[in-house]
Every structure is written in C-alpha cells, then in structure tokens.
Design a protein around this motif. Structure first.
Motif, PDB file in Angstrom:
ATOM      1  N   LEU A  22     -30.473 -56.507  31.543  1.00 33.94           N
ATOM      2  CA  LEU A  22     -31.210 -55.524  30.251  1.00 33.94           C
ATOM      3  C   LEU A  22     -31.520 -53.490  31.017  1.00 33.94           C
ATOM      4  N   ALA A  47     -27.677 -51.864  30.883  1.00 35.96           N
ATOM      5  CA  ALA A  47     -27.781 -51.661  29.582  1.00 35.96           C
ATOM      6  C   ALA A  47     -28.403 -50.110  28.832  1.00 35.96           C
ATOM      7  N   ALA A  48     -29.562 -50.412  29.130  1.00 36.68           N
ATOM      8  CA  ALA A  48     -30.641 -49.126  28.527  1.00 36.68           C
ATOM      9  C   ALA A  48     -29.950 -48.175  28.819  1.00 36.68           C
ATOM     10  N   ALA A 108     -33.243 -59.229  25.213  1.00 36.13           N
ATOM     11  CA  ALA A 108     -32.152 -58.586  24.536  1.00 36.13           C
ATOM     12  C   ALA A 108     -32.613 -57.745  23.286  1.00 36.13           C
ATOM     13  N   LEU A 126     -31.921 -54.566  22.287  1.00 37.10           N
ATOM     14  CA  LEU A 126     -30.439 -53.811  23.037  1.00 37.10           C
ATOM     15  C   LEU A 126     -29.268 -54.907  22.247  1.00 37.10           C
ATOM     16  N   ALA A 176     -25.953 -53.746  22.297  1.00 38.27           N
ATOM     17  CA  ALA A 176     -25.531 -52.851  23.084  1.00 38.27           C
ATOM     18  C   ALA A 176     -24.481 -53.511  23.678  1.00 38.27           C
TER      19      ALA A 176
END
Length: 289
Positions: free
Chosen positions: A134, A137-138, A160, A165, A168
């Motif tokens: 995470l 991805a962030a 997520a 997300l 994502a």
C-alpha cells in the motif's frame, strides 16, 4: 539504527520482563517480545488494565486473553488505513516498525516519478497484509503483491480498500514466492524495486518448505535477475537473529555488486515512551541506485 518514529496512532508505551505494552489506536495490548530481557518496574497502569494480553505457553505458542477489545479495528499511518485483529501467535496483522522502510522507498518512488519516470514497477514478496504494497502504491508505483497465504492476501485487499486504493494498479497473487520469481525470470519480466520480508520458516500453498538460513542467499540471487536496467531499490527484511545487518550487507552486496549503487543495513526499531530508549525489531538491508 533506523527508527519508525512518525506514528500517531501506535506506540510502544513500555517494555519489561519479556513483554511490551503497546497502544494500537484506542486499545492497549500486552504481547511477548524475545528482545525484552530486562526486568524494569511496570509503573504504567496499562500493564494491569490492557484490552488484550497474549500469554505465551511454556509448551510453545500461547493464547489471547481479551478485555473489552473489538474483533477488528483500524489505525492509520499517513494516508494509509490498516484493519487490525489479534490472531495466531501474538500477531495483529501489522509490523509498525516497517514504517521506516515504507517512508524510505516511497520517497524513492516519488522522486523517480518527479524525475519523469512514468511507470515504477515494484515487486513485494512475502507481502503479508500489504503494508509495503500500500505504501508503494500510494507513492505511485504499480505493485505485484505475492504471498503464499490466501487469507493474508484477502486481508491485504481489505487494507487497500480501507486506504482508498481499491483501484490502484496492484496485482494480487497467492503463490510460492520462489516459484513465482523463477517463472518471472523465464517470462522476462523486470521490476524497478523489490521488497522481501521472508519468514524464518514457512510453507508454500502446496507444502513447499522455506528455511531462511538455507534459502535466503539463492533467493536474493534469483530476485536480482528481476531488476530492471535502471532499478531504484532492493530491500530485504529479517527478524531472524542470525541475519544481522552485516550479514544482510554481505548477501546483498554479493549479488548486486555489478549494479553499482550503495548498500546499507541497520537494525530497525521503535521508540519506547516510558524509557526514552529504542526497542530493536529486527534488521533491514537496503540497496539503492
């Protein structure tokens, strides 16, 4: 030592007699910690009135005792949200000390994106409930999340969703990490960043046995083959006593020596409020371009 000291909703309040007193959001937990070999006074009232206490058994393992603790709750780190629940062998589904690594590679990813790198591909192996996934991805990466446990991958997907997300670019895979890496090499796939958090001992979804002392060096060697032509980082985490920072430095340096860059390994830790000292929580080895 690299210290995860930017938490607001988590803290180690005190440590004594083989246990640590922690605040997870609104709840206090007492859990065993093998690093805590000191016998210091337990003055904080949380020792007597926790919401949950994991009691280790002399026969191995142990069990939870609960006092007004919900089955599940959440805490936040920066923009991320994590669902927590006490489960087997003292765990809650999160290793807060890893936040110091999340911040490190997140800045690597953001810097690369600011520099014009349109796509940053990250591989997270033994990915557990997705903290590193995470964070990457962030920061703007495309992430491949691999873990042998279907339940852990499901839990990571919940985290997520809670973190906003769900959409994502994360690929969720239940697979044996070594076999996945071998297939990726044959496919010719490459990644700009690789993260691994291998267990000391584990089994794959088809009974494959992992023993870190036997497997970690050949595994790092294979993973190095997956790095792109201009990679950003390579991170190895260890909670195994025998894999001290110097050992991680040696392993990573040996397999990435042709890549140039810089290798550094340190213990990672968490601040302890009552003592003002740092609780050691394993070690991490980092390579960066």
């Amino acid at each position: 030592m690299w210290i995860a000291n930017d938490w607001n909703e988590y803290e180690v309040i005190d440590t004594s007699k083989g246990e640590k007193l922690e605040r997870w959001g609104d709840y206090l937990l007492v859990r065993p910690d093998p690093q805590v070999i000191w016998d210091t006074p337990r003055r904080h009232r949380g020792w007597k009135y926790p919401n949950g206490h994991y009691h280790r058994s002399s026969r191995g393992g142990g069990e939870w005792e609960f006092f007004d603790l919900p089955e599940q709750w959440s805490i936040h780190y920066r923009e991320l949200t994590f669902r927590l629940k006490p489960f087997a062998f003292k765990h809650t589904g999160l290793f807060p000390e890893q936040a110091v690594n999340w911040d490190w590679f997140s800045e690597k990813i953001r810097s690369a994106k600011r520099g014009g790198m349109t796509t940053v591909r990250v591989l997270n192996l033994f990915a557990y409930t997705g903290g590193a996934t995470l964070a990457a991805a962030a920061a703007g990466a495309q992430v491949t999340h691999v873990d042998a446990s279907k339940g852990m991958v499901g839990w990571a997907k919940e985290n997520a969703a809670a973190s906003g997300l769900s959409n994502a670019p994360i690929r969720w895979l239940v697979d044996d990490c070594m076999k996945f890496v071998e297939r990726e090499i044959r496919r010719g796939n490459h990644y700009d960043g690789i993260i691994m958090d291998p267990p000391s001992y584990g089994r794959g979804p088809k009974g494959e046995i992992w023993k870190i002392e036997d497997s970690i060096h050949p595994f790092i060697r294979e993973c190095a083959k997956l790095l792109s032509d201009e990679p950003l980082f390579f991170l190895v985490n260890s909670y195994t006593t025998g894999l001290a920072p110097a050992v991680l430095t040696y392993l990573i340096s040996t397999e990435l020596k042709n890549r140039g860059g810089h290798v550094e390994a340190q213990e990672i830790g968490l601040p302890v409020r009552e003592s003002g000292l740092i609780l050691p929580c394993g070690a991490s080895g980092r390579w960066e371009a």
